[in-house]
Scaffold this motif. Structure first.
Motif, mmCIF file in Angstrom:
data_model
loop_
_atom_site.group_PDB
_atom_site.id
_atom_site.type_symbol
_atom_site.label_atom_id
_atom_site.label_comp_id
_atom_site.label_asym_id
_atom_site.label_seq_id
_atom_site.Cartn_x
_atom_site.Cartn_y
_atom_site.Cartn_z
ATOM 1 N N VAL A 165 -2.670 10.278 45.504
ATOM 2 C CA VAL A 165 -1.857 9.942 44.205
ATOM 3 C C VAL A 165 -1.359 8.594 44.372
ATOM 4 C CG1 VAL A 165 0.343 10.847 43.031
ATOM 5 C CG2 VAL A 165 -1.219 12.342 44.097
ATOM 6 N N ALA A 166 -1.451 7.930 43.391
ATOM 7 C CA ALA A 166 -0.845 6.601 43.392
ATOM 8 C C ALA A 166 0.589 6.502 42.614
ATOM 9 C CB ALA A 166 -1.793 5.538 42.716
ATOM 10 N N LEU A 167 1.371 6.127 43.321
ATOM 11 C CA LEU A 167 3.083 6.054 42.670
ATOM 12 C C LEU A 167 3.354 4.912 41.995
ATOM 13 C CD1 LEU A 167 4.594 7.506 46.063
ATOM 14 C CD2 LEU A 167 3.675 8.802 44.072
ATOM 15 N N THR A 225 -3.325 14.407 40.784
ATOM 16 C CA THR A 225 -3.994 13.389 41.392
ATOM 17 C C THR A 225 -4.205 12.058 40.799
ATOM 18 O OG1 THR A 225 -6.393 13.638 40.503
ATOM 19 C CG2 THR A 225 -5.707 14.800 42.844
ATOM 20 N N GLY A 226 -4.447 10.903 41.205
ATOM 21 C CA GLY A 226 -4.268 9.611 40.633
ATOM 22 C C GLY A 226 -3.005 9.057 40.138
ATOM 23 N N PRO A 227 -3.198 8.178 39.351
ATOM 24 C CA PRO A 227 -1.681 7.053 39.209
ATOM 25 C C PRO A 227 -0.823 8.136 38.525
ATOM 26 C CG PRO A 227 -3.564 6.014 38.219
ATOM 27 C CD PRO A 227 -4.297 7.445 38.702
ATOM 28 N N VAL A 228 0.569 8.045 38.877
ATOM 29 C CA VAL A 228 1.714 8.846 38.278
ATOM 30 C C VAL A 228 2.839 7.895 38.231
ATOM 31 C CG1 VAL A 228 3.347 10.584 38.680
ATOM 32 C CG2 VAL A 228 0.956 11.106 39.203
ATOM 33 N N ASN A 229 3.482 7.726 37.010
ATOM 34 C CA ASN A 229 4.678 6.818 36.611
ATOM 35 C C ASN A 229 5.778 7.421 37.508
ATOM 36 O OD1 ASN A 229 2.871 5.273 35.645
ATOM 37 N ND2 ASN A 229 3.663 5.653 33.597
#
Length: 318
Positions: A165-167, A225-229
């Motif tokens: 996960v990208a924060l 998964t992936g980008p999360v704002n």
């Protein structure tokens, strides 16, 4: 759980370390200058003995990267890029080589990846990635390239048994000394907390306790998964943001600042005006869709809570 935090000695790392340790987790910090028992040395670029703490851990939260609190010279921008990309790559190598890899790797990123805009908010699905906006300084585009390369380093890492996960975090507001809230509060208390360059630019932010809760939420939700704002759902223009902060402290007025005055102030603080002038209108689409609820969704209430905590800490220190 055993949680490893590379680059965990900064403001955000301290917030997570305190909260996760208090919750009973075994937290290990990777740092270039280990001082405490729970800190392990690494250089952020090469494999070493530190990989042993990653192997067998449950969660890795990589925060490593040169601070953005500096002048955006060519050398500093390059150092930001290199420190972020290299650390993400080496963390990925360590996870990929682990006999017992962590279940999840949370990689710090930034809401700066989105475009400077006023017309609509940026969520993960419809947000516009920046870098091609007209009438903004060229180096703002390099900041976007840093964010993209940072995320790509995680995405390209071969870690088939570890969820990633990208924060995409907005500014994390906490009462800690020398943090972003501390700097903004000092400006307000000095009467300098007025609109900057008109104050139309949006400020995205997240309360420190919601930041921790969002991290815990993402660790627990194995379907994300992936980008999360990571941003509160109500960004607001800078003039309104500072008005609410002044109100929380009890400062009636704040002197406005023109763009050139902001340049002088940023130079004196050894920072950059991108942090003041870029309109970061970011909302947490995926968190809200997944059912996350914010304890501090509105800035006025969040600012009041942070001011109360600042005053409580000062009273207890005296």
């Amino acid at each position: 759980m055993k949680i490893v935090i590379p680059g965990g000695t900064g403001q955000v790392g301290a917030i997570l370390d305190r909260a996760l340790t208090a919750a009973g987790h075994d937290v290990v910090i990777l740092t270039r200058r280990p001082r405490r028992e729970r800190e392990v040395g690494w250089d952020g670029e090469t494999l070493g003995a530190w990989v042993d703490v990653v192997d067998g851990s449950d969660v890795v939260i990589n925060l490593a990267g040169r601070s953005v609190s500096c002048r955006y010279t060519e050398a500093n921008l390059r150092a930001m890029m290199d420190s972020r990309v290299r650390s993400a790559r080496i963390v990925g190598e360590a996870i990929g080589a682990a006999a017992r890899p962590p279940k999840v790797w949370l990689q710090m990123s930034t809401a700066t990846v989105y475009a400077h805009r006023f017309d609509a908010a940026n969520d993960e699905a419809t947000g516009i990635v920046g870098g091609a906006e007209p009438d903004v300084p060229d180096y703002w585009g390099f900041s976007v390239e840093i964010a993209k390369a940072w995320e790509a380093a995680q995405e390209q890492a071969r870690t088939p048994d570890t969820r990633k996960v990208a924060l995409r975090s907005a500014m994390v507001m906490s009462p800690d000394r020398e943090g972003v809230f501390d700097v903004l509060l000092k400006m307000a208390r000095l009467g300098l907390g007025g609109p900057v360059a008109g104050g139309r630019q949006y400020v995205s932010w997240i309360h420190d306790r919601d930041f921790v809760r969002a991290v815990e939420f993402l660790v627990a939700r194995d379907d994300l998964t992936g980008p999360v704002n990571l941003a509160a759902p109500a960004p607001l223009p800078q003039r309104a943001f500072m008005r609410a902060l002044r109100g929380a402290w009890g400062v009636p007025v704040g002197l406005p600042a023109t763009k050139w005055m902001a340049e002088l102030g940023a130079f004196a603080l050894r920072s950059d005006t991108e942090l003041l002038l870029k309109s970061r209108r970011v909302v947490p689409g995926r968190l809200l869709e997944a059912g996350f609820t914010f304890e501090h969704a509105e800035w006025a209430g969040a600012a009041a809570d942070l001011v109360r905590r600042v005053r409580d800490e000062r009273r207890s220190a005296n």
